[in-house]
Scaffold this active site. Structure first.
Site, mmCIF file in Angstrom:
data_model
loop_
_atom_site.group_PDB
_atom_site.id
_atom_site.type_symbol
_atom_site.label_atom_id
_atom_site.label_comp_id
_atom_site.label_asym_id
_atom_site.label_seq_id
_atom_site.Cartn_x
_atom_site.Cartn_y
_atom_site.Cartn_z
ATOM 1 N N ASN A 9 0.867 -1.188 0.000
ATOM 2 C CA ASN A 9 0.000 0.000 0.000
ATOM 3 C C ASN A 9 0.899 1.232 0.000
ATOM 4 O O ASN A 9 1.479 1.582 1.024
ATOM 5 C CB ASN A 9 -0.895 -0.034 1.254
ATOM 6 C CG ASN A 9 -1.747 1.213 1.383
ATOM 7 O OD1 ASN A 9 -1.845 2.016 0.456
ATOM 8 N ND2 ASN A 9 -2.376 1.378 2.541
ATOM 9 N N TRP A 10 1.002 1.866 -1.165
ATOM 10 C CA TRP A 10 1.922 3.015 -1.287
ATOM 11 C C TRP A 10 1.347 4.287 -0.676
ATOM 12 O O TRP A 10 2.027 5.287 -0.577
ATOM 13 C CB TRP A 10 2.245 3.271 -2.755
ATOM 14 C CG TRP A 10 3.047 2.198 -3.420
ATOM 15 C CD1 TRP A 10 3.585 1.068 -2.848
ATOM 16 C CD2 TRP A 10 3.424 2.133 -4.812
ATOM 17 N NE1 TRP A 10 4.255 0.329 -3.787
ATOM 18 C CE2 TRP A 10 4.170 0.960 -4.998
ATOM 19 C CE3 TRP A 10 3.190 2.968 -5.909
ATOM 20 C CZ2 TRP A 10 4.694 0.593 -6.245
ATOM 21 C CZ3 TRP A 10 3.700 2.606 -7.143
ATOM 22 C CH2 TRP A 10 4.447 1.428 -7.308
ATOM 23 N N LYS A 11 0.073 4.282 -0.356
ATOM 24 C CA LYS A 11 -0.593 5.480 0.186
ATOM 25 C C LYS A 11 -0.342 6.677 -0.738
ATOM 26 O O LYS A 11 -0.233 6.508 -1.954
ATOM 27 C CB LYS A 11 -0.139 5.735 1.619
ATOM 28 C CG LYS A 11 -0.245 4.476 2.491
ATOM 29 C CD LYS A 11 -0.083 4.745 3.943
ATOM 30 C CE LYS A 11 -0.029 3.431 4.692
ATOM 31 N NZ LYS A 11 -0.092 3.599 6.127
ATOM 32 N N HIS A 89 -9.670 0.844 5.008
ATOM 33 C CA HIS A 89 -8.387 1.104 5.679
ATOM 34 C C HIS A 89 -8.632 2.080 6.826
ATOM 35 O O HIS A 89 -9.494 2.953 6.732
ATOM 36 C CB HIS A 89 -7.389 1.692 4.666
ATOM 37 C CG HIS A 89 -5.991 1.726 5.195
ATOM 38 N ND1 HIS A 89 -5.553 2.686 6.082
ATOM 39 C CD2 HIS A 89 -4.936 0.895 4.996
ATOM 40 C CE1 HIS A 89 -4.288 2.438 6.386
ATOM 41 N NE2 HIS A 89 -3.892 1.367 5.744
ATOM 42 N N GLU A 91 -7.142 4.558 7.699
ATOM 43 C CA GLU A 91 -6.991 5.967 7.319
ATOM 44 C C GLU A 91 -8.232 6.461 6.572
ATOM 45 O O GLU A 91 -8.658 7.604 6.766
ATOM 46 C CB GLU A 91 -5.710 6.143 6.499
ATOM 47 C CG GLU A 91 -4.481 5.992 7.397
ATOM 48 C CD GLU A 91 -3.206 5.558 6.689
ATOM 49 O OE1 GLU A 91 -3.130 5.647 5.457
ATOM 50 O OE2 GLU A 91 -2.282 5.108 7.399
ATOM 51 N N GLU A 174 -5.523 -5.252 10.527
ATOM 52 C CA GLU A 174 -4.590 -4.140 10.705
ATOM 53 C C GLU A 174 -4.894 -3.411 12.012
ATOM 54 O O GLU A 174 -5.749 -2.507 12.044
ATOM 55 C CB GLU A 174 -4.718 -3.159 9.532
ATOM 56 C CG GLU A 174 -4.334 -3.752 8.206
ATOM 57 C CD GLU A 174 -3.642 -2.720 7.323
ATOM 58 O OE1 GLU A 174 -2.572 -3.039 6.808
ATOM 59 O OE2 GLU A 174 -4.147 -1.601 7.193
ATOM 60 N N GLY A 180 2.111 2.218 10.676
ATOM 61 C CA GLY A 180 3.026 3.339 10.500
ATOM 62 C C GLY A 180 3.717 3.770 11.781
ATOM 63 O O GLY A 180 4.331 4.832 11.841
ATOM 64 N N SER A 219 3.217 -2.320 10.299
ATOM 65 C CA SER A 219 4.670 -2.334 10.494
ATOM 66 C C SER A 219 5.304 -3.685 10.129
ATOM 67 O O SER A 219 6.227 -4.142 10.790
ATOM 68 C CB SER A 219 5.032 -1.899 11.920
ATOM 69 O OG SER A 219 4.568 -0.572 12.147
ATOM 70 N N GLY A 240 2.705 -1.258 4.306
ATOM 71 C CA GLY A 240 2.714 0.160 3.965
ATOM 72 C C GLY A 240 4.130 0.653 3.723
ATOM 73 O O GLY A 240 4.713 0.445 2.657
HETATM 74 C C1 PEP Z 1 -0.952 0.079 5.979
HETATM 75 O O1 PEP Z 1 -1.056 1.274 5.816
HETATM 76 O O2 PEP Z 1 -1.800 -0.678 5.498
HETATM 77 C C2 PEP Z 1 0.183 -0.407 6.756
HETATM 78 C C3 PEP Z 1 0.143 -1.632 7.175
HETATM 79 O O3 PEP Z 1 1.203 0.477 6.986
HETATM 80 P P1 PEP Z 1 2.639 0.158 7.676
HETATM 81 O O4 PEP Z 1 3.134 -1.129 7.084
HETATM 82 O O5 PEP Z 1 3.486 1.324 7.301
HETATM 83 O O6 PEP Z 1 2.389 0.043 9.133
#
Ligand code: PEP
Length: 257
Positions: A9-11, A89, A91, A174, A180, A219, A240
């Protein structure tokens, strides 16, 4: 036998040319034992698809067309060749940073359980596999409500979905507090929650529960991926930050072998 899935997931990162370059760097790590999909921003989808890599979107609007300024439909994504799409998600649910955001603001940018469900229905109709994110905030975990929160998110999102359609849905666990932040849910607890998700799916979409892939996200990095992916109920990862670093993401892809 469920084939593991590693989704990046590049956001809101990477221009179209930066994204295509990153894909070309990681393609040598792709292997037959797992599926890999990258989820760029909308503007980078076409360049990503031109590399030949499987590509997912990060969001979708549930209506087919009409006066919905700024929105992208599932049909539009399917027409491009997009095969996966993230929904719910933390976010886009607006739960991330909930403590910092005034409650009255959340309605302006939050998905609700009902809009998450509508997006899933639209994606399935367009032939795109939804990646449904579920997970608890730190406050919900500390209050002992982790399982109840996730069960509520699952039952709302899957209401009225047949088990045939459900088998095409990927669920991503998640925990919001691990996204993050560098804090990973420890492996036994991640496996426990993913096992609880599978049992809940049995009650919701009976025949599909064993076929559905359940990912862990929060993470994930090269150092913890193999341990997480070795768990019986964890069928890969939603990644992410680490999906933006070629060597790190390549090692995560290798960990899914
Ligand atoms: C995500 O945004 O789906 C995610 C898992 O981010 P990260 O790996 O940076 O925690």
């Amino acid at each position: 036998m469920r084939k593991p899935l590693v989704a990046g997931n590049w956001k809101m990162n990477l221009t179209p040319s930066e994204g295509a370059r990153l894909i070309r760097e990681i393609q040598s790590a792709f292997h037959d034992a797992a599926e890999v999909v990258v989820c760029p921003s909308f503007v980078a989808l076409i360049d990503a698809l031109e590399t030949g890599a499987p590509v997912g979107a990060q969001d979708v609007f549930w209506k087919e067309s009409g006066a919905f300024t700024g929105s992208i439909s599932a049909g539009m994504l399917a027409n491009l060749g997009v095969t996966y799409c993230i929904v719910g998600h933390s976010e886009t649910r607006g739960r991330f940073g909930k403590l910092e955001v005034d409650e009255s603001c959340l309605g302006y940018f939050s998905e609700t359980d009902e809009t998450v469900r509508l997006k899933i229905v639209a994606l399935l109709a367009a032939g795109i596999a939804p990646v449904l994110c579920v997970g608890e905030t730190l406050a919900e975990r500390e209050a002992g409500n982790t399982d109840a929160v996730i069960q509520g998110q699952l039952s709302a999102a899957l209401m009225g979905i047949s088990s045939t359609d459900a088998s095409r849905i990927v669920v991503a666990y998640e925990p919001v507090w691990a996204i993050g932040t560098g804090k990973t849910c420890d492996t036994p607890e991640a496996e426990r929650v993913c096992g609880m998700i599978r049992s809940s799916l049995t009650g919701l979409v009976d025949g599909a529960a064993e076929e559905m892939r359940i990912l862990y996200g929060g993470s994930v990095k090269a150092a913890n991926a193999a341990d997480l992916f070795a768990q019986p109920n964890i069928d890969g990862g939603l990644v992410g930050g680490a999906s933006l670093i070629a060597d790190e993401f390549k090692a995560i892809i290798q960990a899914a072998k």
